[in-house]
Write a protein that holds these residues in place. Structure first.
Motif, PDB file in Angstrom:
ATOM      1  N   TYR A  82      -0.085  21.385  -3.197  1.00 21.37           N
ATOM      2  CA  TYR A  82      -0.226  20.013  -3.671  1.00 21.37           C
ATOM      3  C   TYR A  82       0.674  19.694  -4.869  1.00 21.37           C
ATOM      4  O   TYR A  82       0.350  18.827  -5.670  1.00 21.37           O
ATOM      5  CB  TYR A  82      -1.687  19.743  -4.025  1.00 21.37           C
ATOM      6  N   SER A  83       1.790  20.396  -4.976  1.00 17.66           N
ATOM      7  CA  SER A  83       2.729  20.127  -6.064  1.00 17.66           C
ATOM      8  C   SER A  83       3.529  18.850  -5.828  1.00 17.66           C
ATOM      9  O   SER A  83       4.101  18.289  -6.758  1.00 17.66           O
ATOM     10  CB  SER A  83       3.700  21.306  -6.226  1.00 17.66           C
ATOM     11  N   SER A  84       3.546  18.386  -4.583  1.00 15.99           N
ATOM     12  CA  SER A  84       4.304  17.187  -4.217  1.00 15.99           C
ATOM     13  C   SER A  84       3.367  16.069  -3.780  1.00 15.99           C
ATOM     14  O   SER A  84       2.445  16.281  -2.987  1.00 15.99           O
ATOM     15  CB  SER A  84       5.272  17.518  -3.073  1.00 15.99           C
ATOM     16  N   LEU A  85       3.610  14.859  -4.282  1.00 22.29           N
ATOM     17  CA  LEU A  85       2.814  13.706  -3.854  1.00 22.29           C
ATOM     18  C   LEU A  85       2.994  13.448  -2.373  1.00 22.29           C
ATOM     19  O   LEU A  85       2.051  13.059  -1.673  1.00 22.29           O
ATOM     20  CB  LEU A  85       3.220  12.460  -4.652  1.00 22.29           C
ATOM     21  N   GLY A  86       4.206  13.681  -1.892  1.00 21.52           N
ATOM     22  CA  GLY A  86       4.489  13.473  -0.470  1.00 21.52           C
ATOM     23  C   GLY A  86       3.646  14.363   0.417  1.00 21.52           C
ATOM     24  O   GLY A  86       3.163  13.930   1.480  1.00 21.52           O
ATOM     25  N   GLU A  87       3.439  15.606  -0.016  1.00 21.99           N
ATOM     26  CA  GLU A  87       2.626  16.536   0.763  1.00 21.99           C
ATOM     27  C   GLU A  87       1.160  16.115   0.773  1.00 21.99           C
ATOM     28  O   GLU A  87       0.463  16.259   1.774  1.00 21.99           O
ATOM     29  CB  GLU A  87       2.770  17.950   0.202  1.00 21.99           C
ATOM     30  N   ILE A  88       0.682  15.609  -0.355  1.00 20.00           N
ATOM     31  CA  ILE A  88      -0.707  15.128  -0.417  1.00 20.00           C
ATOM     32  C   ILE A  88      -0.902  13.953   0.537  1.00 20.00           C
ATOM     33  O   ILE A  88      -1.864  13.915   1.312  1.00 20.00           O
ATOM     34  CB  ILE A  88      -1.065  14.708  -1.855  1.00 20.00           C
ATOM     35  N   LEU A  89       0.022  13.007   0.491  1.00 21.36           N
ATOM     36  CA  LEU A  89      -0.075  11.832   1.358  1.00 21.36           C
ATOM     37  C   LEU A  89       0.024  12.228   2.830  1.00 21.36           C
ATOM     38  O   LEU A  89      -0.737  11.734   3.673  1.00 21.36           O
ATOM     39  CB  LEU A  89       1.029  10.837   1.007  1.00 21.36           C
ATOM     40  N   LYS A  90       0.958  13.118   3.146  1.00 21.06           N
ATOM     41  CA  LYS A  90       1.156  13.547   4.537  1.00 21.06           C
ATOM     42  C   LYS A  90      -0.085  14.254   5.078  1.00 21.06           C
ATOM     43  O   LYS A  90      -0.513  13.989   6.204  1.00 21.06           O
ATOM     44  CB  LYS A  90       2.368  14.474   4.637  1.00 21.06           C
ATOM     45  N   LYS A  91      -0.667  15.143   4.271  1.00 19.27           N
ATOM     46  CA  LYS A  91      -1.842  15.882   4.733  1.00 19.27           C
ATOM     47  C   LYS A  91      -3.004  14.940   5.005  1.00 19.27           C
ATOM     48  O   LYS A  91      -3.697  15.071   6.030  1.00 19.27           O
ATOM     49  CB  LYS A  91      -2.266  16.933   3.697  1.00 19.27           C
ATOM     50  N   GLU A  92      -3.236  13.982   4.112  1.00 23.82           N
ATOM     51  CA  GLU A  92      -4.352  13.058   4.322  1.00 23.82           C
ATOM     52  C   GLU A  92      -4.085  12.095   5.474  1.00 23.82           C
ATOM     53  O   GLU A  92      -5.017  11.704   6.170  1.00 23.82           O
ATOM     54  CB  GLU A  92      -4.655  12.307   3.025  1.00 23.82           C
ATOM     55  N   LEU A 206       7.589   5.815  -1.242  1.00 22.79           N
ATOM     56  CA  LEU A 206       6.783   6.796  -0.510  1.00 22.79           C
ATOM     57  C   LEU A 206       5.521   6.149   0.053  1.00 22.79           C
ATOM     58  O   LEU A 206       5.132   6.402   1.207  1.00 22.79           O
ATOM     59  CB  LEU A 206       6.422   7.950  -1.446  1.00 22.79           C
ATOM     60  N   LEU A 207       4.884   5.300  -0.735  1.00 24.07           N
ATOM     61  CA  LEU A 207       3.686   4.600  -0.271  1.00 24.07           C
ATOM     62  C   LEU A 207       4.012   3.654   0.882  1.00 24.07           C
ATOM     63  O   LEU A 207       3.227   3.513   1.824  1.00 24.07           O
ATOM     64  CB  LEU A 207       3.051   3.833  -1.439  1.00 24.07           C
ATOM     65  N   ARG A 208       5.162   3.011   0.797  1.00 19.94           N
ATOM     66  CA  ARG A 208       5.593   2.138   1.913  1.00 19.94           C
ATOM     67  C   ARG A 208       5.846   2.965   3.173  1.00 19.94           C
ATOM     68  O   ARG A 208       5.515   2.531   4.289  1.00 19.94           O
ATOM     69  CB  ARG A 208       6.838   1.351   1.519  1.00 19.94           C
ATOM     70  N   LYS A 209       6.438   4.130   3.004  1.00 23.68           N
ATOM     71  CA  LYS A 209       6.732   5.018   4.140  1.00 23.68           C
ATOM     72  C   LYS A 209       5.466   5.361   4.910  1.00 23.68           C
ATOM     73  O   LYS A 209       5.457   5.386   6.146  1.00 23.68           O
ATOM     74  CB  LYS A 209       7.407   6.291   3.635  1.00 23.68           C
ATOM     75  N   PHE A 210       4.380   5.628   4.181  1.00 24.38           N
ATOM     76  CA  PHE A 210       3.112   5.984   4.828  1.00 24.38           C
ATOM     77  C   PHE A 210       2.230   4.762   5.092  1.00 24.38           C
ATOM     78  O   PHE A 210       1.071   4.896   5.480  1.00 24.38           O
ATOM     79  CB  PHE A 210       2.360   7.005   3.970  1.00 24.38           C
ATOM     80  N   ARG A 211       2.773   3.576   4.854  1.00 18.55           N
ATOM     81  CA  ARG A 211       2.083   2.308   5.116  1.00 18.55           C
ATOM     82  C   ARG A 211       0.741   2.215   4.384  1.00 18.55           C
ATOM     83  O   ARG A 211      -0.259   1.739   4.942  1.00 18.55           O
ATOM     84  CB  ARG A 211       1.895   2.109   6.629  1.00 18.55           C
ATOM     85  N   LEU A 212       0.789   2.635   3.130  1.00 15.57           N
ATOM     86  CA  LEU A 212      -0.411   2.562   2.294  1.00 15.57           C
ATOM     87  C   LEU A 212      -0.291   1.488   1.216  1.00 15.57           C
ATOM     88  O   LEU A 212      -1.236   1.271   0.441  1.00 15.57           O
ATOM     89  CB  LEU A 212      -0.666   3.926   1.616  1.00 15.57           C
ATOM     90  N   ASP A 213       0.852   0.833   1.154  1.00 15.51           N
ATOM     91  CA  ASP A 213       1.146  -0.084   0.051  1.00 15.51           C
ATOM     92  C   ASP A 213       0.460  -1.431   0.155  1.00 15.51           C
ATOM     93  O   ASP A 213       0.493  -2.207  -0.796  1.00 15.51           O
ATOM     94  CB  ASP A 213       2.668  -0.302  -0.054  1.00 15.51           C
ATOM     95  N   ARG A 214      -0.208  -1.729   1.262  1.00 21.09           N
ATOM     96  CA  ARG A 214      -0.821  -3.054   1.443  1.00 21.09           C
ATOM     97  C   ARG A 214      -2.341  -3.022   1.277  1.00 21.09           C
ATOM     98  O   ARG A 214      -3.014  -4.041   1.457  1.00 21.09           O
ATOM     99  CB  ARG A 214      -0.500  -3.620   2.832  1.00 21.09           C
ATOM    100  N   ILE A 215      -2.880  -1.882   0.908  1.00 18.89           N
ATOM    101  CA  ILE A 215      -4.336  -1.750   0.758  1.00 18.89           C
ATOM    102  C   ILE A 215      -4.819  -2.588  -0.427  1.00 18.89           C
ATOM    103  O   ILE A 215      -4.206  -2.580  -1.512  1.00 18.89           O
ATOM    104  CB  ILE A 215      -4.736  -0.277   0.541  1.00 18.89           C
ATOM    105  N   LYS A 216      -5.937  -3.302  -0.248  1.00 22.18           N
ATOM    106  CA  LYS A 216      -6.508  -4.133  -1.295  1.00 22.18           C
ATOM    107  C   LYS A 216      -7.864  -3.600  -1.745  1.00 22.18           C
ATOM    108  O   LYS A 216      -8.516  -2.844  -1.031  1.00 22.18           O
ATOM    109  CB  LYS A 216      -6.661  -5.584  -0.821  1.00 22.18           C
ATOM    110  N   SER A 217      -8.263  -4.014  -2.936  1.00 25.36           N
ATOM    111  CA  SER A 217      -9.588  -3.657  -3.441  1.00 25.36           C
ATOM    112  C   SER A 217     -10.548  -4.826  -3.182  1.00 25.36           C
ATOM    113  O   SER A 217     -10.159  -5.855  -2.657  1.00 25.36           O
ATOM    114  CB  SER A 217      -9.528  -3.348  -4.951  1.00 25.36           C
ATOM    115  N   THR A 218     -11.803  -4.649  -3.615  1.00 28.78           N
ATOM    116  CA  THR A 218     -12.777  -5.719  -3.438  1.00 28.78           C
ATOM    117  C   THR A 218     -12.619  -6.775  -4.510  1.00 28.78           C
ATOM    118  O   THR A 218     -12.049  -6.512  -5.554  1.00 28.78           O
ATOM    119  CB  THR A 218     -14.203  -5.156  -3.502  1.00 28.78           C
TER     120      THR A 218
END
Length: 218
Positions: A82-92, A206-218
């Motif tokens: 888990y030294s890389s943010l990319g690896e954390i995102l990819k695994k999840e 990186l967040l755009r690559k994994f399509r996580l950049d559009r998540i909203k909160s309540t």
């Protein structure tokens, strides 16, 4: 005289200069880009900046603290994996857990957005000398966090905005010595911004690559 001023700044570094120096050291030792530890360095510095604004930023500060602890916890489980943010995102993403509320992917997302907010705030503070701190915070919020906040988060922000201190008070909190001037603070802000912007550009991509950049909160 110039050497004396520079020496004084080294003895009494501002909060911003300390953050820049810590980030600079972390970047030099970065092995996996973007590195988890490099990302955590400015995230922790953000807590100190929010403390200077005061209790008005308590909700954001709690959110930042919680996300830092979540990332630190998973990193300590296996620092090599888990030294890389990319690896954390990819695994999840592979596990199908990236979008869950308590995921590390969400922690990375909201820490990044909070740092985007801080970057905008520092840039406005350095460039818009005529603006009040309330306006600086408001404009920073509108361009970074507001698009992703639901009505609950937005309502909490509106209450907090009314309790923000004067800009002069906030600036004095950021400086470590009464004799330091605004010019030295601006220099320190420019140094931190120059280090923080490329890091955030990389993580936002990186967040755009994994399509996580559009998540909203309540």
């Amino acid at each position: 005289m110039k050497k004396a001023v520079e020496a004084k700044r080294d003895v009494f570094p501002t909060e911003i200069r300390l953050a820049a120096e810590e980030l600079s050291v972390a970047v030099k030792h970065e092995e996996h880009k973007p590195s988890t530890l490099v990302f955590l360095a400015p995230s922790k510095s953000l807590l100190h900046i929010l403390d200077k604004i005061g209790p008005t930023m308590a909700v954001l500060r709690q959110d930042v603290q919680r996300n830092i602890e979540r990332l630190e916890k998973i990193y300590l489980i296996d620092p090599s994996l888990y030294s890389s943010l990319g690896e954390i995102l990819k695994k999840e993403m592979d596990d199908g857990t990236a979008r869950k509320r308590d995921s590390c992917s969400r922690a990375i997302l909201w820490l990044t957005r909070s740092l985007n907010f801080s970057l905008a705030l520092l840039e406005f503070l350095e460039k818009e000398s005529e603006w009040s701190l309330e306006k600086i915070v408001e404009e920073s919020y509108k361009s970074t966090l507001k698009p992703w906040h639901g009505w609950i988060s937005s309502a909490a922000y509106k209450v907090a905005l009314k309790l923000i201190p004067e800009k002069e008070v906030f600036s004095s909190f950021l400086m470590s010595d009464d004799e330091q001037d605004c010019n030295s603070l601006k220099d320190d802000i420019q140094m931190l911004v120059s280090l923080l912007r490329p890091l955030l550009d990389e993580i936002n991509a990186l967040l755009r690559k994994f399509r996580l950049d559009r998540i909203k909160s309540t």
